[in-house]
Design an enzyme around this catalytic site. Structure first.
Site, PDB file in Angstrom:
ATOM      1  NE  ARG A 153       1.148  10.216  10.491  1.00  0.00           N
ATOM      2  CZ  ARG A 153       0.700   9.181   9.807  1.00  0.00           C
ATOM      3  NH1 ARG A 153      -0.504   8.724  10.001  1.00  0.00           N
ATOM      4  NH2 ARG A 153       1.466   8.595   8.918  1.00  0.00           N
TER       5      ARG A 153
ATOM      6  CE  LYS B   9      -1.732   1.718   3.993  1.00  0.00           C
ATOM      7  NZ  LYS B   9      -1.504   3.154   4.226  1.00  0.00           N
ATOM      8  CG  ASN B  10       2.488   2.753   3.565  1.00  0.00           C
ATOM      9  OD1 ASN B  10       1.301   3.044   3.390  1.00  0.00           O
ATOM     10  ND2 ASN B  10       3.023   2.626   4.769  1.00  0.00           N
TER      11      ASN B  10
ATOM     12  CG  ASP C 236       3.362   1.419   9.565  1.00  0.00           C
ATOM     13  OD1 ASP C 236       3.027   2.275  10.397  1.00  0.00           O
ATOM     14  OD2 ASP C 236       3.463   1.654   8.343  1.00  0.00           O
TER      15      ASP C 236
ATOM     16  NE  ARG D 198      -6.863   4.639   5.749  1.00  0.00           N
ATOM     17  CZ  ARG D 198      -5.942   5.279   6.457  1.00  0.00           C
ATOM     18  NH1 ARG D 198      -6.136   5.528   7.731  1.00  0.00           N
ATOM     19  NH2 ARG D 198      -4.825   5.690   5.901  1.00  0.00           N
TER      20      ARG D 198
ATOM     21  CB  CYS E 226      -3.624   6.891  11.348  1.00  0.00           C
ATOM     22  SG  CYS E 226      -3.906   5.493  10.287  1.00  0.00           S
TER      23      CYS E 226
END
Ligand code: UD1
Length: 426
Positions: free
Chosen positions: A128, A22-23, A313, A405, A123
């Site tokens: 952030r 995903k990232n 993560d 997600r 999130c």
């Protein structure tokens, strides 16, 4: 709202296909804005975040087609074509759902000379901010204004090469600046860069489009701007966080699982930990195989940090494992503040965890008890699913949209190796 029901206690046996990362996929999609030629991305995961990025890119005039893979383990192929940038406005409603939307800033500034982008949400794991991104673009000659929750960025004469050092090796800021620098005038030297595998994947994709980049995977990346980039066909790297999550699932539940398509090199820190605490991990010709017999894992301390250290993560998933380990462990989170929101939920399942600042002390218990739980972010939600795999009785994980997600067909993948898990539609 959908929820996931798990009945704990089954050992896992069989194989799980690993999806594209995903990232990485999200950043490759954003970088496809850099060329007026078509781009083909293979091994794309099927996730809500990918859809959110597609919606955003279409607002800019991107033409997109998807060829769907037929079954589990058959990935999607996406064709993206931004012949013309029709708008460079990223509205709050889309950006707030996914912080990675902010990654369109570099490509839009580089190709279009301006952009108006909402400040991101994403999130709920700390403040952030995006200050490193903005300072970096300013150093490249962009003018940046903040108004009403939006960033107004402009570089009408084009971005200019510069030397910029990140105060922290931020993944998003490194990647955003890279995608700006590839079309900038002259040489850009980025220092204290992220070395994450997904950042390298993005760099390799840009090189496939004709960018001149050296130093990927090191702290110093040097980019010589080119006049234009061309289309490319590129396959997204395997998802190391999904891989790590299923490695930990096997370590928690016990059993034998082959992770097809998984990569050892991007999961070194976790593999080393698992081996120390009694789970075997071996490379196979198709990926990685993970094995744990019935013995409880031993407790071991971990500290999250930037790659190649243990990834933030996987912190929540590792905490689920430590909650049933033999002994006491300390888990220190150094990348994000406020990333222990799974702790009260795990406590509802009988885990013994005490948080003091950035350290969680976990005293392993012999059994967890199933409970209704609710997660507040992507990785936290999956850690509750993992806890549910080993808990006595039934666990219901609410707010499944967080899982959707970032984890493709989680319940199918886990039930395919023998877990009792199902999605209950609201
Ligand atoms: C990316 C990943 C995320 C992962 C994280 C760290 C994506 C879509 N997300 O997030 O899953 O957990 O890397 O590996 O790829 N920071 C600032 N100012 C900035 C930028 C960052 O202070 O301008 C801080 C953040 O608040 C955080 C730390 O730096 O405390 C790391 O953030 P960063 O590496 O940028 O993470 P993301 O790119 O947001």
């Amino acid at each position: 709202m959908d929820r996931i029901r798990i009945k704990g206690g089954n050992r896992l046996k069989g194989e799980i296909p690993i999806s594209g990362a995903k990232n990485s996929a999200l950043k490759l999609m954003a970088a496809s804005l850099l060329t007026d030629e078509p781009v083909t991305l293979k091994n794309m995961p099927r996730l809500a975040d990918i859809e959110a990025m597609s919606d955003l890119l279409m607002q800019f005039g991107m033409n997109m087609n998807i060829r769907r893979g037929a079954g589990l383990g058959q990935s999607d192929t996406m064709r993206l074509h931004a012949a013309k940038i029709e708008s460079a406005f990223a509205p709050y409603d889309i950006v707030r759902k996914m912080r990675a939307s902010f990654q369109v800033l570099g490509p839009l500034l580089a190709r279009h000379g301006e952009a108006k982008i909402s400040l991101p949400g994403g999130c709920a794991i700390g403040a952030r901010p995006v200050d490193f991104h903005l300072k970096g673009f300013e150093a490249m000659g962009a003018s940046i204004e903040l108004a009403d929750g939006y960033v107004l960025a402009s570089a009408k004469g084009g971005l200019k090469g510069t030397t910029f050092e990140f105060p922290f090796a931020s993944v998003g800021a490194t990647e955003n600046l890279m995608t700006g620098a590839v079309l900038a005038e002259g040489r850009t030297v980025l220092k204290n860069c992220a070395r994450e595998p997904e950042t390298q994947d993005l760099g390799n994709f840009l090189i496939a489009m004709g960018a001149k980049i050296s130093g990927l995977g090191t702290s110093e990346i040097v980019i010589d701007g080119v006049d234009r980039l061309s289309g490319a066909t590129y396959s997204v790297m395997p998802d190391r966080i999904e891989t790590g999550t299923y490695m930990i699932a096997t370590a928690i539940a016990g059993g034998d699982v082959e992770l097809v398509g998984a990569q050892a090199s991007s999961n070194g820190a976790l593999i080393a930990m698992l081996e120390k605490i009694g789970t075997e991990v071996k490379e196979t010709n198709r990926g990685l195989s993970v094995h744990r017999n019935g013995v409880r894992p031993s407790a071991m301390d971990v500290k999250t940090d930037v790659f190649p250290a243990f990834p933030t993560d996987l912190q929540a998933q590792y905490m689920a494992l430590m909650s049933i380990a033999n002994g006491t462990s300390h888990i220190r989170e150094t990348v994000f503040e406020n990333r222990f929101m799974h702790v009260p939920e795990m406590a509802r399942m009988g885990a013994k965890i005490h948080v003091d600042g950035d350290v969680a002390t976990v005293t392993g218990v012999e059994t967890l008890k199933g409970a209704p739980v609710m997660a507040t972010d992507l990785r936290a939600s999956v850690s509750l699913v993992l806890a549910g795999l080993v808990a006595e009785g039934e666990t219901i994980v609410n707010r499944v949209y967080h899982l959707d997600r970032g984890f493709e067909r989680l319940e199918e993948k886990l039930s395919g190796v023998g877990a009792e898990i199902e999605r209950q539609q609201a």
